[in-house]
Write a protein that holds these residues in place. Structure first.
Motif, mmCIF file in Angstrom:
data_model
loop_
_atom_site.group_PDB
_atom_site.id
_atom_site.type_symbol
_atom_site.label_atom_id
_atom_site.label_comp_id
_atom_site.label_asym_id
_atom_site.label_seq_id
_atom_site.Cartn_x
_atom_site.Cartn_y
_atom_site.Cartn_z
ATOM 1 N N MET A 217 -50.085 -3.580 -121.007
ATOM 2 C CA MET A 217 -49.648 -4.459 -119.905
ATOM 3 C C MET A 217 -49.945 -3.841 -118.533
ATOM 4 S SD MET A 217 -45.455 -4.272 -119.610
ATOM 5 C CE MET A 217 -45.174 -5.369 -120.966
ATOM 6 N N ILE B 177 -46.913 -9.001 -113.973
ATOM 7 C CA ILE B 177 -46.508 -7.615 -114.225
ATOM 8 C C ILE B 177 -47.403 -6.689 -113.400
ATOM 9 C CG2 ILE B 177 -46.455 -5.816 -116.008
ATOM 10 C CD1 ILE B 177 -45.940 -8.153 -118.001
ATOM 11 N N GLY B 178 -46.784 -5.820 -112.640
ATOM 12 C CA GLY B 178 -47.562 -4.855 -111.868
ATOM 13 C C GLY B 178 -48.425 -4.019 -112.802
ATOM 14 N N ASP B 179 -49.525 -3.462 -112.287
ATOM 15 C CA ASP B 179 -50.436 -2.736 -113.171
ATOM 16 C C ASP B 179 -51.221 -1.661 -112.423
ATOM 17 O OD1 ASP B 179 -52.486 -4.273 -111.857
ATOM 18 O OD2 ASP B 179 -51.883 -5.951 -113.147
ATOM 19 N N ASP C 15 -49.385 -6.620 -108.879
ATOM 20 C CA ASP C 15 -50.005 -7.239 -110.049
ATOM 21 C C ASP C 15 -51.438 -7.665 -109.700
ATOM 22 O OD1 ASP C 15 -50.649 -8.679 -112.312
ATOM 23 O OD2 ASP C 15 -49.409 -10.418 -111.770
ATOM 24 N N SER C 16 -52.418 -7.140 -110.426
ATOM 25 C CA SER C 16 -53.819 -7.454 -110.080
ATOM 26 C C SER C 16 -54.378 -8.642 -110.847
ATOM 27 C CB SER C 16 -54.707 -6.228 -110.326
ATOM 28 O OG SER C 16 -54.876 -6.020 -111.717
ATOM 29 N N ASN C 17 -53.718 -9.049 -111.952
ATOM 30 C CA ASN C 17 -54.354 -10.080 -112.776
ATOM 31 C C ASN C 17 -53.486 -11.318 -113.027
ATOM 32 O OD1 ASN C 17 -52.496 -8.929 -114.425
ATOM 33 N ND2 ASN C 17 -53.873 -8.512 -116.141
ATOM 34 N N ASP D 191 -50.531 -11.856 -114.310
ATOM 35 C CA ASP D 191 -49.625 -12.055 -115.448
ATOM 36 C C ASP D 191 -48.171 -11.780 -115.075
ATOM 37 O OD1 ASP D 191 -49.623 -9.328 -115.247
ATOM 38 O OD2 ASP D 191 -50.280 -8.930 -117.303
HETATM 39 CA CA CA Z 1 -50.678 -7.440 -114.299
#
Ligand code: CA
Ligand code: GLC
Length: 536
Positions: free
Chosen positions: A76, A29-31, A23-25, A27
């Protein structure tokens, strides 16, 4: 090295489950940016191809395997620009990337289905499968495969959740729309596809023929000719319902349809035959050998297969076929067993550090199949203890927990709160700890994959079982031209002795630092594995 071999046969593939990778941000959730930040980690393992589980627009009832728009990225995960960047960066690192193609069904939120439901006379009506009366078919997730639509007063067909209506592949216009979409992705630079439950597209619902249905070959051929032929790509079909023989026919390079398939005969060996995945039994190693002998021999003659023990639908293999009391040893043993065979290796994220399954209370599970089966088994009168025991063993969430990067907050996966709870063992089981350890699982994978790449015997050699009736050791020869390897994998949780066929051998790799032998006898500590070259 034989240069004429197709690259997809030499390749090693790494599966990313985007929700749980990185997850970079914050939230939870991986992205896609998270994936981009970890490309070197993947590359260093010895990976050639990344398979990305679905990142398309989706209401996420089945974590993206319910697509509402094939041509958009789910916000997402990021944007189309992020996707283009991921493709570019993957190529820049010398790897390729394939996407997941879910074309047996869509989401019920797809425009086609919305139109099909709202207008009985819509052209889209025939994109799906309708009936006035439901037949007696269960969906794969449990419950009836037919759901009533009160607007048009008919039932629609779905082999998975009711939010995943099956497409009607008999409609030529639907097929054309799908082919156009596939070609658009290929034009964008994608290197191929993993085709979700592709053995179901040739079904005949009214004759109750689903997997490997009467139209399968015809549609696969058309798909191949319209989208894949002549392109420098790889295609791998998920074919859980097909026999080994049929799987080898579908991947025969002389009559190409798909480059390779995942066939599942070795996967359900901890299940009571005919009773579905939740009724479990211990694995019988001799039975497993029979399954692999059949698959290895069949594919040696015709077609090509993917080599895998795990994916996002299967529980973590260390907890399943291995033993977490010997976590690292058994993780390495299982890798040796499967990647010593003929086929294209697939590694599921986290497998390379020996990640394990989880045993959460029911409230912590997210998977639609797990939640549905909990209700179904409760209604059938199973005790809560028995249900949770089955769920702990077989839930798909076992392999979907966030990747454990280090021992900091949320295993370094996210600065926020992950969508699915992190496995509490992340303090000891994580990427950072594992890769720094020369005896870790990751470095063993690196050595094993390198050994494979340096020796065409793994790629092309014959497969012959050694000591078939041995209930504790799975051992086999690979032979090509004048080279012969012996692979020895112990499934015993204690030290045992194993009779070697010769005393003239050279040890190439083992999951134990010192290997003791006297004369023909090898001393195998728990979950011992080795690869040796036979010298005579
Ligand atoms: Ca994310
Ligand atoms: C495949 C996928 C699985 C999904 C199902 C329906 O088996 O791997 O995750 O739930 O198809 O798309």
């Amino acid at each position: 090295m034989d240069k004429k071999i197709d690259w997809y046969k030499r390749a090693v593939v790494y599966q990313i489950y985007p929700l749980s990778f990185m997850d970079s941000n914050g939230d939870g959730i991986g992205d896609l940016q998270g994936i981009i930040s970890k490309l070197d980690y993947i590359k260093d393992l010895g990976i050639d191809v990344i398979w990305l589980s679905p990142v398309y627009e989706s209401p996420m009832q089945d974590n993206g395997y319910d697509i509402s728009n094939y041509q958009a990225i789910n916000p997402m995960f990021g944007s189309m620009l992020d996707m283009i960047e991921l493709i570019r960066m993957t190529h820049q690192k010398g790897m390729r990337i394939i996407m997941d193609l879910v074309i047996n069904h869509t989401s019920n939120q797809h425009e086609w289905f919305k139109k099909a439901v709202n207008e009985s006379h819509s052209l889209y009506r025939d994109y799906y499968i309708w009936s006035d009366k439901p037949t007696n078919v269960d969906s794969i997730f449990g419950g009836s495969a037919w759901t009533y639509d009160p607007i048009t007063k008919q039932y629609y067909f779905h082999l998975f959740a009711e939010q995943q209506p099956d497409l009607n592949w008999h409609n030529p216009q639907l097929r054309q729309e799908i082919y156009t979409m596939i070609n658009d992705w290929l034009d964008l630079g994608i290197d191929g596809f993993r085709l979700d439950v592709i053995d179901l597209i040739g079904k005949d619902v009214y004759r109750q023929q689903f997997a490997d249905g009467p139209y399968l070959d015809q549609y696969l051929k058309e798909l191949y000719e319209t989208c894949f032929q002549g392109k420098d790509i790889m295609t791998v079909g998920e074919t859980p319902g097909i026999s080994i023989k049929r799987a080898s026919e579908i991947t025969d390079a002389n009559d190409p349809k798909l480059n390779m398939v995942f066939q599942f005969s070795h996967i359900g060996l901890d299940e009571m035959p005919g009773q579905g995945k939740w009724a479990i039994k211990p694995v019988n190693l001799v039975e497993m050998k029979d399954v692999f002998i059949n698959a290895q021999k069949t594919f040696h003659q015709q077609g090509w297969q993917a080599l895998f023990l795990s994916n996002h639908d299967q529980p973590r293999v260390v907890s399943r076929y291995g033993n977490i009391a010997y976590r690292q040893e058994s993780a390495k043993m299982l890798a040796t067993l499967i990647y010593g065979m003929q086929g294209t290796p697939f590694i599921y994220q986290g497998e390379e550090i020996g990640m394990t399954g989880v045993d959460y209370p029911i409230a912590d599970y997210q998977d639609i199949e797990t939640l549905q089966i909990f209700d179904i088994l409760t209604a059938k009168g199973w005790s809560a203890t028995k249900i949770m025991e089955a769920i702990h063993k077989k839930s798909r969430d076992n392999s979907r927990t966030p990747l454990q990067w280090d021992d900091t907050h949320q295993a370094g996966f996210s600065t926020g709160r992950p969508w699915l709870k992190v496995n509490p063992n992340y303090h000891t089981v994580n990427v950072k700890t594992d890769i720094e350890n020369p005896h870790g699982v990751y470095q063993y994978y690196q050595k094993l994959l390198k050994l494979r790449k340096q020796n065409d015997t793994f790629l092309l050699g014959t497969f012959d079982i050694y000591q078939k009736d041995n209930k504790q050791v799975f051992s086999y020869f690979r032979k090509y031209r004048n080279q012969q390897f012996l692979i020895v994998c112990s499934w015993a949780d204690s030290t045992i002795e194993f009779e070697l066929p010769t005393t003239k051998y050279h040890l190439l790799l083992s999951n134990y630092e010192t290997v003791k032998t006297y004369h023909h006898t090898m001393v195998c500590p728990p979950y011992f594995a080795c690869v040796m070259r036979i010298e005579d």
